[in-house]
Design a protein around this motif. Structure first.
Motif, PDB file in Angstrom:
ATOM      1  N   LEU A  54       0.822  -1.207   0.000  1.00  0.00           N
ATOM      2  CA  LEU A  54       0.000   0.000   0.000  1.00  0.00           C
ATOM      3  C   LEU A  54       0.859   1.261   0.000  1.00  0.00           C
ATOM      4  O   LEU A  54       0.582   2.222  -0.711  1.00  0.00           O
ATOM      5  N   VAL A  55       1.909   1.260   0.805  1.00  0.00           N
ATOM      6  CA  VAL A  55       2.763   2.438   0.955  1.00  0.00           C
ATOM      7  C   VAL A  55       3.458   2.795  -0.360  1.00  0.00           C
ATOM      8  O   VAL A  55       3.554   3.975  -0.729  1.00  0.00           O
ATOM      9  N   ALA A 110       5.104  -7.001  -6.206  1.00  0.00           N
ATOM     10  CA  ALA A 110       3.754  -7.148  -6.760  1.00  0.00           C
ATOM     11  C   ALA A 110       3.113  -5.791  -7.035  1.00  0.00           C
ATOM     12  O   ALA A 110       2.360  -5.639  -8.008  1.00  0.00           O
ATOM     13  N   ALA A 111       3.422  -4.787  -6.188  1.00  0.00           N
ATOM     14  CA  ALA A 111       2.862  -3.443  -6.369  1.00  0.00           C
ATOM     15  C   ALA A 111       3.327  -2.819  -7.685  1.00  0.00           C
ATOM     16  O   ALA A 111       2.641  -1.966  -8.254  1.00  0.00           O
ATOM     17  N   PHE A 331      -2.301   7.247 -17.965  1.00  0.00           N
ATOM     18  CA  PHE A 331      -2.714   7.110 -16.562  1.00  0.00           C
ATOM     19  C   PHE A 331      -2.719   5.650 -16.112  1.00  0.00           C
ATOM     20  O   PHE A 331      -3.004   5.380 -14.942  1.00  0.00           O
ATOM     21  N   HIS A 332      -2.452   4.726 -17.000  1.00  0.00           N
ATOM     22  CA  HIS A 332      -2.635   3.307 -16.685  1.00  0.00           C
ATOM     23  C   HIS A 332      -1.851   2.848 -15.462  1.00  0.00           C
ATOM     24  O   HIS A 332      -2.378   2.154 -14.594  1.00  0.00           O
ATOM     25  N   GLY A 333      -0.584   3.214 -15.389  1.00  0.00           N
ATOM     26  CA  GLY A 333       0.235   2.778 -14.255  1.00  0.00           C
ATOM     27  C   GLY A 333      -0.311   3.276 -12.933  1.00  0.00           C
ATOM     28  O   GLY A 333      -0.487   2.509 -11.982  1.00  0.00           O
ATOM     29  N   ARG A 334      -0.603   4.580 -12.866  1.00  0.00           N
ATOM     30  CA  ARG A 334      -1.122   5.168 -11.627  1.00  0.00           C
ATOM     31  C   ARG A 334      -2.506   4.634 -11.292  1.00  0.00           C
ATOM     32  O   ARG A 334      -2.812   4.343 -10.134  1.00  0.00           O
ATOM     33  N   PHE A 335      -3.364   4.493 -12.327  1.00  0.00           N
ATOM     34  CA  PHE A 335      -4.727   4.026 -12.056  1.00  0.00           C
ATOM     35  C   PHE A 335      -4.732   2.596 -11.536  1.00  0.00           C
ATOM     36  O   PHE A 335      -5.420   2.284 -10.551  1.00  0.00           O
ATOM     37  N   PHE A 336      -3.991   1.699 -12.186  1.00  0.00           N
ATOM     38  CA  PHE A 336      -4.003   0.301 -11.753  1.00  0.00           C
ATOM     39  C   PHE A 336      -3.330   0.133 -10.380  1.00  0.00           C
ATOM     40  O   PHE A 336      -3.705  -0.748  -9.608  1.00  0.00           O
ATOM     41  N   ARG A 339      -6.090   1.226  -8.055  1.00  0.00           N
ATOM     42  CA  ARG A 339      -7.092   0.168  -7.942  1.00  0.00           C
ATOM     43  C   ARG A 339      -6.611  -0.984  -7.050  1.00  0.00           C
ATOM     44  O   ARG A 339      -7.342  -1.516  -6.223  1.00  0.00           O
ATOM     45  N   ASN A 340      -5.345  -1.367  -7.207  1.00  0.00           N
ATOM     46  CA  ASN A 340      -4.788  -2.430  -6.360  1.00  0.00           C
ATOM     47  C   ASN A 340      -4.747  -2.022  -4.893  1.00  0.00           C
ATOM     48  O   ASN A 340      -4.959  -2.845  -3.998  1.00  0.00           O
ATOM     49  N   MET A 341      -4.472  -0.731  -4.637  1.00  0.00           N
ATOM     50  CA  MET A 341      -4.471  -0.228  -3.257  1.00  0.00           C
ATOM     51  C   MET A 341      -5.872  -0.321  -2.656  1.00  0.00           C
ATOM     52  O   MET A 341      -6.045  -0.748  -1.507  1.00  0.00           O
ATOM     53  N   ILE A 342      -6.883   0.072  -3.443  1.00  0.00           N
ATOM     54  CA  ILE A 342      -8.266  -0.011  -2.973  1.00  0.00           C
ATOM     55  C   ILE A 342      -8.629  -1.461  -2.653  1.00  0.00           C
ATOM     56  O   ILE A 342      -9.229  -1.757  -1.613  1.00  0.00           O
ATOM     57  N   ASP A 343      -8.252  -2.380  -3.555  1.00  0.00           N
ATOM     58  CA  ASP A 343      -8.536  -3.807  -3.341  1.00  0.00           C
ATOM     59  C   ASP A 343      -7.942  -4.297  -2.031  1.00  0.00           C
ATOM     60  O   ASP A 343      -8.597  -5.020  -1.271  1.00  0.00           O
TER      61      ASP A 343
END
Length: 395
Positions: A54-55, A110-111, A331-336, A339-343
């Motif tokens: 997350l960080v 993984a991040a 924006f793909h890198g930042r958006f995904f 999204r992974n952080m939200i998950d």
């Protein structure tokens, strides 16, 4: 699509890395059973890795958008290889500290790896093949989970724990070699040309400007309610039926359902509009959460998991296509990463909530709560999309 070497590299890489990942997960559980007596302490150790992911999420998103995706994927593979070395030290010293370093390094890798991979997919196939490739990628992940967990469990019966990590180490090296054969045209990436762009804070305004993306993000909460509680629910059903056999059956039925859904998605999507498909799947998943009220009947428990597996096998590739087409490519890198952080956050909240509700109101009460939340969200956003005339279309 199947003549594209990059497609085979992505699918083979997903399968191979999944084998290493699940071998490591089974090994982690076995190691903690030996050296960590407290279940609470085990959960804290696992959370360390998740927190690290997350960080670094915002940083990962910026770097992915400003860098060549192939380079990011390969560097993440190197980080995975290094992480296993920490685990070898943990086994040799019987030290939890080294295991925590292993988990942190693995989650940081993984991040970077997952958002970069999700950004690569729309670069290697035409728009019409996006749904098929996303579906097959998730099928490769599911097959690797089934084979990886079964093989790891078998190996633990006959070999020392270190062999699971030796397998992971070899697999991650193979992954690095496989990804080196990727051939990507990244010369037109706007973010590579302008290094000043790429602030992570730009993601939220972008999401607000694309109502389809925002609605899809919220609708993803619906399957996450079930997935976040998945293992605890299966253990509870096993207790209700006083049978360990049903646990294996539930995992198997869900896995087969998922693969059938992903395999048949392209045929379904050709006949149903993507907006209609997404809301229908969300409604079915919410209904399956309500079906947990009948989990004390074995047939309905198996039916629930089978239909849920099929539905999420269709749902997740559909959402990925929406994101890959609607979110601007720079924006793909930042958006995904976002999204992974939200998950990750939602999974933790759902996991804790599930444990609390199973203690307080039981499986039926939990299913009722999750089902009402899911169906309410589905109906609310369906009405909102019609009121605002939001067209759920990505072609």
């Amino acid at each position: 699509m199947w003549r594209n070497r990059n497609v085979w590299i992505i699918l083979l890489g997903e399968f191979v890395v999944g084998l290493g990942l699940w071998a490591g997960i089974i090994g982690n559980l076995a190691f903690m059973q030996e050296v960590v007596p407290s279940d609470f302490h085990k959960s804290l150790i696992i959370s360390c890795g998740i927190l690290a992911g997350l960080v670094v999420g915002p940083l990962a998103g910026r770097i992915i958008d400003r860098s060549r995706k192939k380079t990011v994927v390969q560097q993440a593979s190197v980080a995975r290889i290094i992480s296993v070395l920490f685990m070898f030290i943990a086994l040799y010293t019987n030290s939890v500290i080294w295991m925590i370093l292993f988990l942190i390094t693995l989650q940081i890798a993984a991040a970077f790896y997952m958002p970069a991979l999700q950004s690569i997919i729309p670069m290697i196939v035409k728009d019409k093949d996006l749904m098929a490739l996303n579906a097959w990628q998730m099928n490769a992940r599911t097959i690797s989970r089934i084979i990886g967990t079964a093989a790891a469990g078998f190996m633990l019966s006959f070999f020392e724990l270190k062999w699971l990590y030796i397998i992971s180490f070899i697999v991650y090296i193979i992954m690095f070699i496989i990804t080196s054969f990727l051939q990507l045209d990244e010369t037109e990436n706007p973010s590579l040309m302008n290094k000043e762009k790429g602030n992570f804070k730009e993601v939220l305004p972008m999401v607000k400007e694309h109502p389809i993306v925002l609605m899809t993000l919220v609708l993803m909460l619906i399957p996450t309610l079930f997935l976040g509680s998945f293992n605890l629910v299966i253990m509870k059903i096993s207790e209700i039926h006083q049978s360990t056999t049903i646990s294996g059956l539930l995992y198997t039925v869900e896995g087969i359902g998922f693969m059938l859904g992903a395999a048949g998605l392209k045929m379904i999507a050709e006949r149903v509009k993507i907006g209609t498909l997404l809301f229908t799947l969300a409604f079915i998943i919410g209904s399956m959460e309500l079906m947990l009220l009948l989990a004390d009947i074995e047939f309905f428990a198996l039916l629930t998991f089978g239909i849920f597996g099929f539905s999420v096998g269709c749902f997740f590739p559909t959402t990925m296509v929406i994101f890959q087409k609607q979110v601007p490519k720079d924006f793909h890198g930042r958006f995904f990463s976002f999204r992974n952080m939200i998950d990750s956050v939602i999974f933790q909240i759902v996991l804790l909530s599930t444990g609390m509700m199973l203690d307080l109101i039981g499986l039926s009460g939990m299913g009722l709560v999750f089902g009402i939340i899911s169906l309410s969200l589905t109906i609310s956003f369906l009405l909102y999309s019609r009121k605002k005339n939001v067209v759920m279309q990505v072609q």
